[in-house]
Design a protein around this motif. Structure first.
Motif, short mmCIF file in Angstrom:
data_model
loop_
_atom_site.label_atom_id
_atom_site.label_comp_id
_atom_site.label_asym_id
_atom_site.label_seq_id
_atom_site.Cartn_x
_atom_site.Cartn_y
_atom_site.Cartn_z
N VAL A 27 -34.44 -7.78 -29.07
CA VAL A 27 -33.73 -6.56 -30.45
C VAL A 27 -34.71 -6.40 -31.25
O VAL A 27 -34.76 -4.84 -31.36
N GLY A 28 -35.83 -6.74 -31.70
CA GLY A 28 -36.14 -5.81 -32.84
C GLY A 28 -37.18 -4.56 -31.94
O GLY A 28 -36.95 -3.49 -33.15
N LYS A 29 -37.66 -4.81 -31.13
CA LYS A 29 -38.26 -3.11 -29.91
C LYS A 29 -37.04 -2.34 -30.25
O LYS A 29 -37.00 -1.37 -30.25
N GLN A 30 -35.59 -2.63 -29.48
CA GLN A 30 -34.54 -1.93 -30.01
C GLN A 30 -33.74 -1.31 -31.51
O GLN A 30 -33.33 -0.51 -31.32
N LEU A 31 -34.18 -2.54 -32.00
CA LEU A 31 -33.68 -1.43 -33.11
C LEU A 31 -34.42 -0.58 -33.78
O LEU A 31 -34.64 0.17 -34.29
N LEU A 32 -35.92 -0.68 -33.65
CA LEU A 32 -37.24 -0.23 -33.77
C LEU A 32 -36.69 1.25 -33.17
O LEU A 32 -37.01 2.51 -33.65
N GLU A 33 -36.46 1.22 -31.73
CA GLU A 33 -36.22 2.66 -31.10
C GLU A 33 -34.90 3.11 -31.59
O GLU A 33 -34.91 4.53 -31.51
N LYS A 34 -33.97 2.61 -31.94
CA LYS A 34 -32.68 3.14 -32.54
C LYS A 34 -32.73 4.11 -33.97
O LYS A 34 -33.07 5.20 -33.84
N LEU A 35 -34.04 3.41 -34.74
CA LEU A 35 -33.50 3.64 -36.18
C LEU A 35 -34.79 4.98 -36.19
O LEU A 35 -34.71 5.83 -37.01
N LEU A 36 -35.49 4.71 -34.71
CA LEU A 36 -36.91 6.01 -35.38
C LEU A 36 -36.13 7.67 -34.87
O LEU A 36 -36.57 8.16 -34.52
N SER A 37 -35.51 7.36 -34.34
CA SER A 37 -34.16 8.70 -33.23
C SER A 37 -33.80 9.09 -34.11
O SER A 37 -33.06 9.83 -33.37
N LYS A 38 -33.84 8.50 -34.96
CA LYS A 38 -33.08 9.29 -36.36
C LYS A 38 -33.78 9.83 -36.79
O LYS A 38 -34.45 8.84 -38.22
#
Length: 385
Positions: A27-38
């Protein structure tokens, strides 16, 4: 007091600043990807080691708003040294845990509580926290202790977030209690309870997709039948919810940024796909995705993954070399004892999505779609052929 400082800091920083504890996990990798997309987010990612793959993702590896911090959170001195200067943190995402000791042991409980305590000691005094997000799991509702679990095996239970705690030394309870104590009703926080997390990561202890992908790959390579080894009940009935890592990350971001669901006393959410598929429904399609031979009788109750696959390390090395994959040991991706335990799960750990749906979080995934997606991701990352 540290908490009082959280409310008295001066001018608001131009960005929301997240710190992800366990940034290399499913989940950490997904959080990172989604947050940095904004563009509004700056992100600190904390883990012992940075995960390396041959795939370079521009949103993570080259993003100037991302800062990786290597830190052993079990070491209070190192944690203080690495994190105490991060005064701009506004959102905490806790998606890590210490797995050195068996689940439900006193040692596991104490170690995980100590790890979070070290982190809180380091970041609370100077931070301007808006939200703390804690990830645990649907094992919150079930104790595996006791002489007989027969009464739970046959019971179809759909647990909601208000179900009382059960007996046993569950470290999830210790982490929730620690947040209540340290945040003191001042900082909003949420707890998210996924079931079987579906995602891609290296060296994750309970990495279902890694285990499944290595199994399917070896079955195809050696022309072995893609059988389901486990109890008939676990094959034909749903015992554990599936939770796509993308959904779990989305829910945590939703809860931490949505004023309508903020709670200074803690807000719990089951974080599950909401799909009622059984392994019997989808096992054949999964095998076909790998190109493996799927027998007419897919269930073999006497088959164990540890018994059949534990000696296949040399075969995996051969596949890695032949296919030009990222260099991994079989044990980096696969945990055969976990698969055996999962497919012989003694109790039903099924949650309801009613609360999240009612409050506006309606994202859903189907189990087969989730697994197909993550098989493709692992292929793109050159972890499997």
């Amino acid at each position: 007091m540290a908490i009082e400082k959280l409310q008295k800091r001066g001018k608001k920083a131009p960005k929301d600043v997240a710190i992800i504890f366990g940034v290399t996990g499913l989940v950490g990798k997904q959080l990172l990807e989604k947050l940095l997309s904004k563009s509004k987010w700056k992100v600190y990612g904390v883990a012992r080691r940075q995960e390396m793959t041959t795939i370079k993702k521009p949103n993570t590896n080259t993003n100037p708003n991302y800062h990786f911090i290597s830190c052993n959170l079990l070491d209070p001195v190192e944690t203080q040294s690495k994190l105490s200067h991060l005064h701009d943190v506004t959102h905490v995402f806790w998606v890590t845990w210490a797995s050195q000791f068996p689940l439900d042991s006193v040692e596991c409980y104490d170690q995980n509580k100590a790890m979070m305590s070290n982190a809180l000691d380091s970041i609370l005094p100077g931070a301007n926290l808006k939200h703390f997000s804690l990830q645990t799991g649907t094992k919150h509702y079930v104790s595996l202790q006791g002489s007989s679990l027969d009464h739970l095996v046959k019971r179809v239970s759909y647990y909601d977030e208000n179900c009382p705690r059960v007996e046993g030394c569950n470290f999830y309870y210790g982490l929730e209690d620690l947040l209540k104590e340290r945040l003191m009703g001042v900082v909003p926080w949420s707890v998210h309870r996924p079931g079987l997390i579906i995602g891609s990561s290296r060296k994750t202890l309970y990495n279902f997709m890694g285990s499944l992908c290595v199994y399917g790959t070896i079955c195809k390579y050696l022309n072995l039948p893609f059988v389901f080894g486990g109890r008939k009940d676990c094959f034909e009935e749903q015992f554990v919810d599936v939770s796509d890592a993308r959904l779990v990350a989305k829910q945590q971001i939703w809860a931490s940024t949505n004023d309508l669901v903020q709670s200074n006393n803690g807000q719990a959410f089951n974080s599950i796909n909401g799909d009622g598929s059984t392994w019997k429904d989808i096992w054949g399609a999964i095998g076909e995705k790998f190109g493996a031979v799927v027998p007419w009788e897919m269930l073999e109750e006497d088959f164990t993954f540890a018994g059949c696959m534990s000696d296949k390390g040399a075969v995996w090395k051969e596949i890695v070399k032949k296919e030009g994959l990222v260099e991994t040991e079989m044990e980096d991706l696969a945990n055969w004892y976990f698969l055996d335990a999962l497919f012989r799960c003694p109790v039903k750990m099924l949650g309801t999505r009613e609360k999240a749906d009612r409050l506006g979080f309606t994202a859903r995934y189907y189990a087969l779609d989730s697994m197909s997606h993550w098989i493709d991701v692992m292929r793109n990352e050159k972890l499997i052929p």
